[in-house]
Design a protein around this motif. Structure first.
Motif, PDB file in Angstrom:
ATOM      1  N   THR A  43       0.374  -1.010  12.896  1.00 47.12           N
ATOM      2  CA  THR A  43       0.478  -2.477  12.870  1.00 47.12           C
ATOM      3  C   THR A  43       1.914  -2.920  13.103  1.00 47.12           C
ATOM      4  OG1 THR A  43       0.899  -2.592  10.481  1.00 47.12           O
ATOM      5  CG2 THR A  43      -1.418  -2.621  11.209  1.00 47.12           C
ATOM      6  N   GLU A  44       2.054  -4.174  13.487  1.00 44.40           N
ATOM      7  CA  GLU A  44       3.384  -4.777  13.587  1.00 44.40           C
ATOM      8  C   GLU A  44       3.424  -6.026  12.721  1.00 44.40           C
ATOM      9  OE1 GLU A  44       4.429  -7.210  17.169  1.00 44.40           O
ATOM     10  OE2 GLU A  44       2.572  -6.340  17.976  1.00 44.40           O
ATOM     11  N   ILE A  45       4.592  -6.291  12.167  1.00 46.39           N
ATOM     12  CA  ILE A  45       4.779  -7.463  11.316  1.00 46.39           C
ATOM     13  C   ILE A  45       5.124  -8.660  12.180  1.00 46.39           C
ATOM     14  CG2 ILE A  45       6.196  -8.492   9.495  1.00 46.39           C
ATOM     15  CD1 ILE A  45       6.614  -5.638   8.416  1.00 46.39           C
ATOM     16  N   LEU A  74       0.178  -8.887   9.457  1.00 45.87           N
ATOM     17  CA  LEU A  74       0.128  -7.594  10.145  1.00 45.87           C
ATOM     18  C   LEU A  74      -0.806  -7.767  11.328  1.00 45.87           C
ATOM     19  CD1 LEU A  74      -0.166  -4.953   7.274  1.00 45.87           C
ATOM     20  CD2 LEU A  74       1.842  -5.531   8.655  1.00 45.87           C
ATOM     21  N   LYS A  75      -0.298  -7.387  12.481  1.00 42.88           N
ATOM     22  CA  LYS A  75      -1.055  -7.517  13.720  1.00 42.88           C
ATOM     23  C   LYS A  75      -1.451  -6.128  14.202  1.00 42.88           C
ATOM     24  CE  LYS A  75      -0.665 -10.159  17.988  1.00 42.88           C
ATOM     25  NZ  LYS A  75       0.248 -10.986  18.787  1.00 42.88           N
ATOM     26  N   TYR A  76      -2.705  -6.017  14.608  1.00 42.37           N
ATOM     27  CA  TYR A  76      -3.235  -4.762  15.135  1.00 42.37           C
ATOM     28  C   TYR A  76      -4.088  -5.107  16.348  1.00 42.37           C
ATOM     29  CZ  TYR A  76      -6.236  -0.626  15.478  1.00 42.37           C
ATOM     30  OH  TYR A  76      -6.932   0.467  15.923  1.00 42.37           O
ATOM     31  N   ALA A  82      -3.997  -8.855   8.293  1.00 42.39           N
ATOM     32  CA  ALA A  82      -3.533  -9.024   6.918  1.00 42.39           C
ATOM     33  C   ALA A  82      -2.459 -10.095   6.872  1.00 42.39           C
ATOM     34  CB  ALA A  82      -2.982  -7.705   6.368  1.00 42.39           C
ATOM     35  N   VAL A  83      -2.395 -10.813   5.754  1.00 45.04           N
ATOM     36  CA  VAL A  83      -1.322 -11.768   5.546  1.00 45.04           C
ATOM     37  C   VAL A  83      -0.815 -11.670   4.107  1.00 45.04           C
ATOM     38  CG1 VAL A  83      -2.113 -13.433   7.283  1.00 45.04           C
ATOM     39  CG2 VAL A  83      -2.825 -13.718   4.919  1.00 45.04           C
ATOM     40  N   MET A  84       0.465 -11.958   3.950  1.00 40.52           N
ATOM     41  CA  MET A  84       1.070 -12.056   2.630  1.00 40.52           C
ATOM     42  C   MET A  84       1.934 -13.308   2.648  1.00 40.52           C
ATOM     43  SD  MET A  84       3.336  -9.273   0.469  1.00 40.52           S
ATOM     44  CE  MET A  84       1.956  -8.233  -0.053  1.00 40.52           C
ATOM     45  N   THR A  85       1.772 -14.137   1.616  1.00 39.89           N
ATOM     46  CA  THR A  85       2.485 -15.405   1.593  1.00 39.89           C
ATOM     47  C   THR A  85       3.336 -15.526   0.324  1.00 39.89           C
ATOM     48  OG1 THR A  85       0.708 -16.661   0.496  1.00 39.89           O
ATOM     49  CG2 THR A  85       0.614 -16.483   2.914  1.00 39.89           C
ATOM     50  N   PHE A  86       4.435 -16.246   0.459  1.00 35.39           N
ATOM     51  CA  PHE A  86       5.404 -16.416  -0.625  1.00 35.39           C
ATOM     52  C   PHE A  86       5.851 -17.866  -0.702  1.00 35.39           C
ATOM     53  CE2 PHE A  86       5.786 -12.215   1.169  1.00 35.39           C
ATOM     54  CZ  PHE A  86       5.896 -11.375   0.080  1.00 35.39           C
ATOM     55  N   SER A 112      -9.643  -2.655   5.518  1.00 33.31           N
ATOM     56  CA  SER A 112      -8.855  -1.835   4.620  1.00 33.31           C
ATOM     57  C   SER A 112      -7.569  -1.457   5.363  1.00 33.31           C
ATOM     58  CB  SER A 112      -9.636  -0.571   4.246  1.00 33.31           C
ATOM     59  OG  SER A 112      -8.827   0.278   3.476  1.00 33.31           O
ATOM     60  N   VAL A 113      -6.426  -1.777   4.752  1.00 33.82           N
ATOM     61  CA  VAL A 113      -5.133  -1.514   5.388  1.00 33.82           C
ATOM     62  C   VAL A 113      -4.239  -0.798   4.370  1.00 33.82           C
ATOM     63  CG1 VAL A 113      -3.203  -2.512   6.686  1.00 33.82           C
ATOM     64  CG2 VAL A 113      -5.421  -3.681   6.680  1.00 33.82           C
ATOM     65  N   PRO A 114      -4.430   0.525   4.205  1.00 33.01           N
ATOM     66  CA  PRO A 114      -3.607   1.257   3.248  1.00 33.01           C
ATOM     67  C   PRO A 114      -2.123   1.101   3.563  1.00 33.01           C
ATOM     68  CG  PRO A 114      -5.393   2.635   4.082  1.00 33.01           C
ATOM     69  CD  PRO A 114      -5.372   1.386   4.912  1.00 33.01           C
ATOM     70  N   GLY A 115      -1.355   0.690   2.557  1.00 32.27           N
ATOM     71  CA  GLY A 115       0.082   0.500   2.738  1.00 32.27           C
ATOM     72  C   GLY A 115       0.463  -0.858   3.304  1.00 32.27           C
ATOM     73  N   GLY A 116      -0.504  -1.694   3.609  1.00 32.51           N
ATOM     74  CA  GLY A 116      -0.219  -3.001   4.202  1.00 32.51           C
ATOM     75  C   GLY A 116       0.582  -3.909   3.294  1.00 32.51           C
ATOM     76  N   ALA A 117       0.207  -3.973   2.034  1.00 26.81           N
ATOM     77  CA  ALA A 117       0.916  -4.838   1.085  1.00 26.81           C
ATOM     78  C   ALA A 117       2.368  -4.388   0.938  1.00 26.81           C
ATOM     79  CB  ALA A 117       0.204  -4.845  -0.259  1.00 26.81           C
ATOM     80  N   SER A 118       2.569  -3.095   0.844  1.00 25.53           N
ATOM     81  CA  SER A 118       3.921  -2.551   0.699  1.00 25.53           C
ATOM     82  C   SER A 118       4.779  -2.871   1.925  1.00 25.53           C
ATOM     83  CB  SER A 118       3.840  -1.047   0.479  1.00 25.53           C
ATOM     84  OG  SER A 118       5.125  -0.495   0.353  1.00 25.53           O
ATOM     85  N   LYS A 119       4.210  -2.713   3.104  1.00 26.85           N
ATOM     86  CA  LYS A 119       4.944  -2.983   4.339  1.00 26.85           C
ATOM     87  C   LYS A 119       5.363  -4.452   4.402  1.00 26.85           C
ATOM     88  CE  LYS A 119       4.678  -2.306   9.369  1.00 26.85           C
ATOM     89  NZ  LYS A 119       3.932  -1.622  10.451  1.00 26.85           N
ATOM     90  N   LEU A 120       4.454  -5.352   4.066  1.00 26.97           N
ATOM     91  CA  LEU A 120       4.770  -6.785   4.112  1.00 26.97           C
ATOM     92  C   LEU A 120       5.766  -7.178   3.024  1.00 26.97           C
ATOM     93  CD1 LEU A 120       1.233  -8.170   4.941  1.00 26.97           C
ATOM     94  CD2 LEU A 120       3.253  -8.262   6.419  1.00 26.97           C
ATOM     95  N   LEU A 121       5.596  -6.652   1.817  1.00 27.05           N
ATOM     96  CA  LEU A 121       6.520  -6.977   0.730  1.00 27.05           C
ATOM     97  C   LEU A 121       7.924  -6.476   1.048  1.00 27.05           C
ATOM     98  CD1 LEU A 121       7.016  -8.115  -2.123  1.00 27.05           C
ATOM     99  CD2 LEU A 121       6.421  -5.841  -3.003  1.00 27.05           C
TER     100      LEU A 121
END
Length: 178
Positions: A43-45, A74-76, A82-86, A112-121
């Protein structure tokens, strides 16, 4: 249930009616029956505008869309999965705002995106250098394990809040709506 290591989802009737397919996916995911898995390295951010997160949050997060100032996805294969917002620390939900402090408001995935949350955070931390980050876990349907995995420390467990139910509209409303 937690002491017995049992995951318990408390699904209220109006939530089941409105988001039945999402609940079914959450249950399948918890049982390890997820159909599609995308590995984070593929994926790419991307930076997103808040309104661009509305669809994925409404479709893949039980609480749906919430306004946020900073959004990453996260783009695939040309698809946001996936998205993470702040947001800067918000008033009125039990915490006073401090400079440089941010709230992780939402994280949702289409697959399911294992590690996705960590990558975005980690990307958010690199870009914004926050002094601290906090978030909330709705333990009606989650034990907040993602936060533990990401290195968050439990600061406080609040008592269950309350909602109002409208028989006329056949749905619940959070107390802060009134």
């Amino acid at each position: 249930c937690e002491k017995l290591n049992i995951d318990l989802f408390s699904i209220f009737g109006d939530s089941w009616k409105e988001k039945k397919d999402l609940w079914k996916e959450k249950i399948k995911n918890r049982l390890g029956l997820t159909v599609k898995k995308v590995f984070t390295r593929k994926t790419e951010i991307i930076k997103m505008e808040p309104n661009e997160t509305r669809e994925i949050l409404n479709n893949y997060h039980i609480q749906g869309y919430s306004t946020s100032e900073v959004c990453f996805g996260l783009k695939y294969e040309n698809e946001i999965i996936a998205v993470m917002t702040f947001s800067e620390g918000r008033y009125g939900i039990g915490k006073e705002r401090e400079d440089g402090e941010y709230e992780l408001v939402r994280y949702a995935t289409k697959y399911s995106v294992p590690g996705g949350a960590s990558k975005l955070l980690n990307h958010f931390i690199k870009e914004f250098s926050p002094t601290s980050i906090y978030s909330y876990s709705n333990n009606t349907y989650s034990r907040g394990k993602m936060y533990e995995t990401l290195g968050f420390e439990l600061e406080n467990e609040n008592k269950a809040g309350y909602w109002y139910y409208s028989p006329k509209r056949k749905r619940s409303f959070h107390r802060s709506t009134f």
